[in-house]
Design an enzyme around this catalytic site. Structure first.
Site, PDB file in Angstrom:
ATOM      1  N   GLY A  38       0.608  -1.313  -0.245  1.00 22.45           N
ATOM      2  CA  GLY A  38       0.117  -0.048   0.015  1.00 22.45           C
ATOM      3  C   GLY A  38       0.959   1.074   0.447  1.00 22.45           C
ATOM      4  N   LEU A 221      12.961  10.744 -11.896  1.00 23.99           N
ATOM      5  CA  LEU A 221      12.705   9.664 -13.157  1.00 23.99           C
ATOM      6  C   LEU A 221      13.319   8.772 -12.884  1.00 23.99           C
ATOM      7  CD1 LEU A 221      14.145  13.100 -14.750  1.00 23.99           C
ATOM      8  CD2 LEU A 221      11.988  12.130 -15.640  1.00 23.99           C
ATOM      9  N   ASP A 246      13.707  -5.484  -7.938  1.00 23.42           N
ATOM     10  CA  ASP A 246      12.994  -5.065  -7.646  1.00 23.42           C
ATOM     11  C   ASP A 246      12.205  -3.308  -7.277  1.00 23.42           C
ATOM     12  OD1 ASP A 246       9.712  -4.933  -7.002  1.00 23.42           O
ATOM     13  OD2 ASP A 246      10.371  -6.371  -5.045  1.00 23.42           O
ATOM     14  N   VAL A 248       9.219  -2.424  -7.365  1.00 19.95           N
ATOM     15  CA  VAL A 248       7.815  -2.313  -6.495  1.00 19.95           C
ATOM     16  C   VAL A 248       8.141  -0.873  -5.172  1.00 19.95           C
ATOM     17  CG1 VAL A 248       5.905  -2.943  -5.143  1.00 19.95           C
ATOM     18  CG2 VAL A 248       7.062  -4.044  -7.113  1.00 19.95           C
ATOM     19  N   GLY A 251       8.747   4.108  -5.116  1.00 21.70           N
ATOM     20  CA  GLY A 251       8.353   6.271  -4.963  1.00 21.70           C
ATOM     21  C   GLY A 251       8.380   5.933  -3.805  1.00 21.70           C
ATOM     22  N   ASP A 252       7.536   5.386  -3.266  1.00 24.36           N
ATOM     23  CA  ASP A 252       6.681   5.103  -1.876  1.00 24.36           C
ATOM     24  C   ASP A 252       8.224   5.811  -0.782  1.00 24.36           C
ATOM     25  OD1 ASP A 252       4.555   4.207  -3.150  1.00 24.36           O
ATOM     26  OD2 ASP A 252       4.774   2.362  -2.523  1.00 24.36           O
TER      27      ASP A 252
HETATM   28  O1  RIB Z   1       3.852   1.659  -4.276  1.00 21.94           O
HETATM   29  C1  RIB Z   1       3.761   0.097  -4.419  1.00 21.94           C
HETATM   30  C2  RIB Z   1       1.725   0.500  -3.672  1.00 21.94           C
HETATM   31  O2  RIB Z   1       1.515  -0.137  -4.670  1.00 21.94           O
HETATM   32  C3  RIB Z   1       2.107  -1.190  -3.629  1.00 21.94           C
HETATM   33  O3  RIB Z   1       2.541  -1.697  -2.409  1.00 21.94           O
HETATM   34  C4  RIB Z   1       0.457  -1.776  -3.837  1.00 21.94           C
HETATM   35  O4  RIB Z   1       0.429  -2.106  -2.645  1.00 21.94           O
HETATM   36  C5  RIB Z   1      -0.198  -0.470  -4.531  1.00 21.94           C
HETATM   37  O5  RIB Z   1      -0.690   0.340  -3.763  1.00 21.94           O
END
Ligand code: RIB
Length: 272
Positions: A38, A221, A246, A248, A251-252
């Site tokens: 999330g 970028l 990875d 994923v 950006g968070d």
């Molecule tokens: O930014 C990555 C996140 O996007 C993942 O952890 C996924 O849950 C989605 O919300």
């Protein structure tokens, strides 16, 4: 003082594949795992891991996933008293594919995140008293994101918005409420209506976002670095060269790191 993260809390179902599938294709994957995710929760974890007092607000469902995610947040040091367990719906879930280059695609089923409403805003406002920043993303209803930004502005709390997932249309009223907006290339392109994929177009996009009313635009970028602009200055920072395994939540993690540094009073442009 603390930082509040208001946003999505998911469980991620991750398939590792040799490459991303094309439409209609069945592809044999290499492995599978579940992990807390999330965009909101990921930002909160990044902040807490950097030692910042962090309060997460949002919703999970009354299912095993919800309990697992809350436990994980607590183990990482995130305060979770204001995460509501919503009995009416399942927890948010993201179905993610990651290929050998570390590229990914993600499908999000909002579940409890989609139920966030005015009650959550009331809980949020109660936390403003000793908060310095509010971090927002777009995996909860947009009208609630706007309301949260308005409340934060009234309380003099700085708002950092990650406009992710890329919105079809972000209403003009939100921009003046934002201190820092942090789109990636896809999100920036969506917001400004032209392709953003390197320094020159990032500079144009940042300018457009400043004109719309944000105080600072940081265009992410990816491997090409970031472009940052305020009314006073603009600069480009190249990325560290890494072997991407990875991407994923990259950006968070970026937003967590950014907010942590600003919370510690570091300048936007670090020199030396
Ligand atoms: O930014 C990555 C996140 O996007 C993942 O952890 C996924 O849950 C989605 O919300």
């Amino acid at each position: 003082m603390k930082i509040i993260v208001f946003g999505s809390i998911n469980i991620d179902l991750v398939a590792i594949t040799p490459r991303l599938p094309i439409p209609g294709e069945t592809l044999l994957g290499e492995s599978f795992f579940t992990t807390p995710g999330g965009k909101g929760a990921n930002q909160a974890v990044a902040l807490a891991k950097l030692g910042i007092p962090t309060q997460m607000i949002g919703r999970v469902g009354a299912d095993n996933f919800g309990a697992e995610i809350i436990k994980n947040l607590q183990n990482c040091g995130v305060k979770t008293e204001n995460i509501l367990i919503d009995e009416t719906v399942s927890s948010g879930v993201a179905v993610i594919t990651v290929d050998q280059q570390g590229e990914n695609n993600i499908i999000v089923i909002p579940g409890a995140n989609g139920k966030v409403n005015q009650d959550d805003i009331n809980r949020l406002s109660n936390l403003f008293i000793d908060a310095k920043f509010l971090l927002l993303q777009l995996e909860i209803p947009l009208e609630i994101v706007i309301l949260a930004a308005q409340k934060a502005k009234e309380a003099n709390i700085k708002v950092i918005l990650d406009p992710a997932p890329a919105p079809n249309n972000l209403p003009d009223e939100i921009y003046p409420l934002i201190d820092i907006i942090t789109p990636n290339e896809t999100e920036a392109s969506q917001l400004v209506g032209f392709a953003v994929n390197e320094q020159e177009t990032a500079a144009k996009a940042a300018d457009t976002l400043l004109q719309k009313g944000v105080k600072c635009a940081i265009i992410k970028l990816g491997a090409k670095g970031v472009y940052c602009a305020t009314k006073e200055e603009s600069f480009y920072i190249p990325a560290f060269s890494v072997n991407a395994v990875d991407t994923v939540a990259a950006g968070d993690a970026f937003n967590g790191g950014l907010a942590a540094a600003l919370f510690q009073e570091k300048p936007l442009k670090l020199t030396g």
